[in-house]
Design a protein around this motif. Sequence first.
Motif, PDB file in Angstrom:
ATOM      1  N   ILE A   1      -7.564  18.648  25.031  1.00  0.00           N
ATOM      2  CA  ILE A   1      -6.501  19.455  25.658  1.00  0.00           C
ATOM      3  C   ILE A   1      -5.951  19.011  27.088  1.00  0.00           C
ATOM      4  O   ILE A   1      -4.870  18.798  27.439  1.00  0.00           O
ATOM      5  CB  ILE A   1      -6.865  21.080  25.932  1.00  0.00           C
ATOM      6  CG1 ILE A   1      -6.842  21.443  24.387  1.00  0.00           C
ATOM      7  CG2 ILE A   1      -5.810  21.975  26.682  1.00  0.00           C
ATOM      8  CD1 ILE A   1      -7.481  22.867  24.272  1.00  0.00           C
ATOM      9  N   TYR A   2      -7.198  18.426  27.966  1.00  0.00           N
ATOM     10  CA  TYR A   2      -6.656  18.200  29.256  1.00  0.00           C
ATOM     11  C   TYR A   2      -6.936  16.514  29.493  1.00  0.00           C
ATOM     12  O   TYR A   2      -7.074  16.008  30.472  1.00  0.00           O
ATOM     13  CB  TYR A   2      -8.260  18.859  30.081  1.00  0.00           C
ATOM     14  CG  TYR A   2      -7.859  20.254  30.346  1.00  0.00           C
ATOM     15  CD1 TYR A   2      -7.016  20.766  31.079  1.00  0.00           C
ATOM     16  CD2 TYR A   2      -8.387  21.161  29.514  1.00  0.00           C
ATOM     17  CE1 TYR A   2      -6.678  22.285  31.445  1.00  0.00           C
ATOM     18  CE2 TYR A   2      -8.371  22.471  29.737  1.00  0.00           C
ATOM     19  CZ  TYR A   2      -7.587  22.950  30.479  1.00  0.00           C
ATOM     20  OH  TYR A   2      -7.223  24.240  30.664  1.00  0.00           O
ATOM     21  N   GLN A   3      -6.617  16.132  28.395  1.00  0.00           N
ATOM     22  CA  GLN A   3      -6.420  14.428  28.537  1.00  0.00           C
ATOM     23  C   GLN A   3      -5.255  14.290  29.510  1.00  0.00           C
ATOM     24  O   GLN A   3      -4.044  14.439  29.258  1.00  0.00           O
ATOM     25  CB  GLN A   3      -6.166  13.916  27.129  1.00  0.00           C
ATOM     26  CG  GLN A   3      -5.772  12.479  26.764  1.00  0.00           C
ATOM     27  CD  GLN A   3      -7.188  11.837  26.942  1.00  0.00           C
ATOM     28  OE1 GLN A   3      -8.355  12.333  26.642  1.00  0.00           O
ATOM     29  NE2 GLN A   3      -6.941  10.323  27.531  1.00  0.00           N
ATOM     30  N   GLY A   4      -5.593  13.342  30.220  1.00  0.00           N
ATOM     31  CA  GLY A   4      -4.548  12.601  31.116  1.00  0.00           C
ATOM     32  C   GLY A   4      -4.230  13.712  32.129  1.00  0.00           C
ATOM     33  O   GLY A   4      -3.317  13.498  33.229  1.00  0.00           O
ATOM     34  N   THR A   5      -4.952  15.014  32.520  1.00  0.00           N
ATOM     35  CA  THR A   5      -4.925  15.853  33.539  1.00  0.00           C
ATOM     36  C   THR A   5      -5.805  15.886  34.592  1.00  0.00           C
ATOM     37  O   THR A   5      -7.158  15.809  34.186  1.00  0.00           O
ATOM     38  CB  THR A   5      -4.778  17.276  32.762  1.00  0.00           C
ATOM     39  OG1 THR A   5      -3.935  17.435  31.716  1.00  0.00           O
ATOM     40  CG2 THR A   5      -4.655  18.374  34.024  1.00  0.00           C
ATOM     41  N   ASP A   6      -5.408  15.624  35.687  1.00  0.00           N
ATOM     42  CA  ASP A   6      -6.300  15.589  37.003  1.00  0.00           C
ATOM     43  C   ASP A   6      -6.858  16.698  37.165  1.00  0.00           C
ATOM     44  O   ASP A   6      -6.019  17.523  37.987  1.00  0.00           O
ATOM     45  CB  ASP A   6      -5.689  14.687  37.895  1.00  0.00           C
ATOM     46  CG  ASP A   6      -6.735  14.597  39.240  1.00  0.00           C
ATOM     47  OD1 ASP A   6      -7.890  14.659  38.771  1.00  0.00           O
ATOM     48  OD2 ASP A   6      -6.052  14.075  40.323  1.00  0.00           O
ATOM     49  N   LEU A   7      -8.061  17.167  36.877  1.00  0.00           N
ATOM     50  CA  LEU A   7      -8.665  18.489  37.297  1.00  0.00           C
ATOM     51  C   LEU A   7      -9.053  18.470  38.671  1.00  0.00           C
ATOM     52  O   LEU A   7      -9.407  19.704  39.401  1.00  0.00           O
ATOM     53  CB  LEU A   7      -9.468  19.011  36.388  1.00  0.00           C
ATOM     54  CG  LEU A   7      -9.124  18.973  34.840  1.00  0.00           C
ATOM     55  CD1 LEU A   7     -10.469  19.485  33.899  1.00  0.00           C
ATOM     56  CD2 LEU A   7      -8.363  20.286  34.806  1.00  0.00           C
ATOM     57  N   GLY A   8      -9.167  17.632  39.460  1.00  0.00           N
ATOM     58  CA  GLY A   8      -9.693  17.508  40.605  1.00  0.00           C
ATOM     59  C   GLY A   8     -11.062  17.831  40.922  1.00  0.00           C
ATOM     60  O   GLY A   8     -11.967  17.206  39.987  1.00  0.00           O
ATOM     61  N   GLU A   9     -11.455  18.830  41.513  1.00  0.00           N
ATOM     62  CA  GLU A   9     -12.744  19.437  41.762  1.00  0.00           C
ATOM     63  C   GLU A   9     -13.257  20.386  40.833  1.00  0.00           C
ATOM     64  O   GLU A   9     -14.251  20.695  40.907  1.00  0.00           O
ATOM     65  CB  GLU A   9     -13.051  19.735  43.303  1.00  0.00           C
ATOM     66  CG  GLU A   9     -12.817  18.574  44.247  1.00  0.00           C
ATOM     67  CD  GLU A   9     -13.950  17.454  44.131  1.00  0.00           C
ATOM     68  OE1 GLU A   9     -15.044  17.888  43.660  1.00  0.00           O
ATOM     69  OE2 GLU A   9     -13.581  16.336  44.238  1.00  0.00           O
TER      70      GLU A   9
END
Length: 513
Positions: A37-45
Motif C-alpha cells: 500500500i505504501y510502495q513509493g510513499t515517503d513516510l519520513g520518520e
Amino acid sequence: MWYPILKFEIQYRIKRLDTYLFFLFLLLFSVVAVDFIYQGTDLGEVKKNAPLIIAKTMGVITGVSMFITSFIMGVPVLRDFQYNMEALMFINPIKKQDYLLGRFLGSFLVLLMIFSSLILGTIIGDYMPWRDAEKQLPFTIYSYVKPFFTIVVPILFFGASLFFVSGTLYRKLIIVYTQGLIIFILFMATRGIDNEFLGAILDPFALNTLTSVTKSWSIEDINQLSIPNQGVLFWKNLLYSVIAFLVLMLGFRKFNYNVVPPNNRKKKEVQETSYALETDTTPKFQLNYSLKGKFIQFFKSTLFYFNTIIREISFWAIVLSSAVILIMNSISLGTTFGVDSYPATQFIVEELLEMSSYFFIILFIFYSGELIWKERDVKFDIIYNTLPNSSFISMAAKYCSLLLVYGVLMLTLILSGIVFQIYKGYYNFQIEVYLMNFFGHFLTFLALYTVMSFFIHKLLQKKYISYLVVILFLIVSNALPILGYQHSLLNFGGTDLGVYSQMNGFGLIYGLL
C-alpha cells in the motif's frame, strides 16, 4: 431456538474449504499489505508499524476484501433455497426471528474469525526480512488488536448486514455481489466532499476518518499514540452501526417466512383444451450440423447471453454506479496536475480509463462466473447437457457476449468523452486515440483475463473458490511489477501502449500494431 441454528452455521462453515482459503488469502495479503500500500510513499520518520499505519492498512484490506463478506454473509438463507431445504425449515416450529438471528450471528462469527487473520498477518509482516529494523517500533499487541475492533469490525458489521438482507430478500447472488458497489460508491463520493467532518463521518472504510483524527498529530504522536475511538471516529462508527441495525430490521419485516409467496397463492384459471388423439402434432425438424448451422447457433447464442446480461438489474446497478462516479469526477476532466488545460483526447481517455477500470473488472470477475454457472444455477443443466449443442459453441457464445458488453460500454464512454470535448469547445477528437486505448489496449486486457476466468471456473468446478482464485490471480499478476518482478513473461495480458505524445503519437508501438 436460535442457538442450534447458530451452531449449525458455524459447523457448516468450519467444514468448508473456502473458509480456510479466505483466511489464508487475508493472512498472506496482510503480511505484505503495508509494503504494498505504501510502495513509493515517503513516510519520513513515521514507523511502518505505527498505530495509524496499521489502522489504515486494515481499513484498506477490509475494503478491498468486501467480496469475502458477500460470499459469507449473502448466502446463509439463500443456501436453503438453492438446496430445496426451505420447506423443511419453514414447516418446523422455528420462529422467524430465531431462524434469521441464528443464520446471521453464525455467519458473522465465522466472518470475524476469517478477518482475524489481519492481526496475525500484520504482526508477521513486521518481522519479514525486507523490513528495515530501524523503521520499526517495539512490538505491542495493543497496536494491532485495537484497530481491528475500532476500524475492521464496524466495517464488517455494516457490510454483513447489507449483504445478509439482500441475499435473504432477493435470493440472487449477483444482486448480493453488486451491493458492494454501494459501499464503493460511498467511499468514492467521500473523496470529493469539501466539508472535512462530513467526508470523514461518511467514509465507510475510515481512511478519511483516520486522516481527520490525526491531522494535528506530530510524528511522535503518530508513532506512539493509539487511535482514540472518540470524536469523528466514534460518530462514524455509530452512524454505520445504526444504519446496519435499520437494514436488519427492514430485512426482518420484509422476509416472508413461507414456502409459497403470497402473490403466488392465487389459483390461475386453467382453460380446458381438447386434443385430437388421432392427429400427430409433433413438429417436423431436421438437425443441421453444417458450418452454416453452427454459425447461426453461435450467433443466436451470443445474442441470447448478451440479452440476459443487459436485462439483469444488477448489471444496470453497476452501469448506473459507474455513471454516478463519472459524473462526480467529470469536474476534473481536462485538468492536469491541478492546472486547467485543453481537454485533449489523451487526457480525457486517461481519466475515463482510470474511473471506469474498476467497474469493468467487476463485470469480468462476476459475470464471467455467472455465465459459466448460469445453467446450473437455474437447475437447467441436466436438460441443457442432453441437447445436441456443441460445448465449444456454447462457451464461445458466452465469451463473445461478454466481449460485446465490454464493447458497448466502451463505445458509450467514448461518446461521453466526445460530448465533453464539444461542451468545452474542443473539436480535435482524435478518434484513433480513443479506439487504440479502449479497444487496442483495455479490451485486450479484459479479453485475456476473461479467458483466464473461464478456464479457472471450468477447471475447479467450485463457484466461490473459483471467484477467489480469479481475484487472487488478478491481484498477484498486477502486484508482481511493484514487487520487482518486471519480466515481460510474468506480465499476464501484455503491457500498455506506452506514453502518448502529440508529436509522435504512440511511436513505435503504434507502427507495430
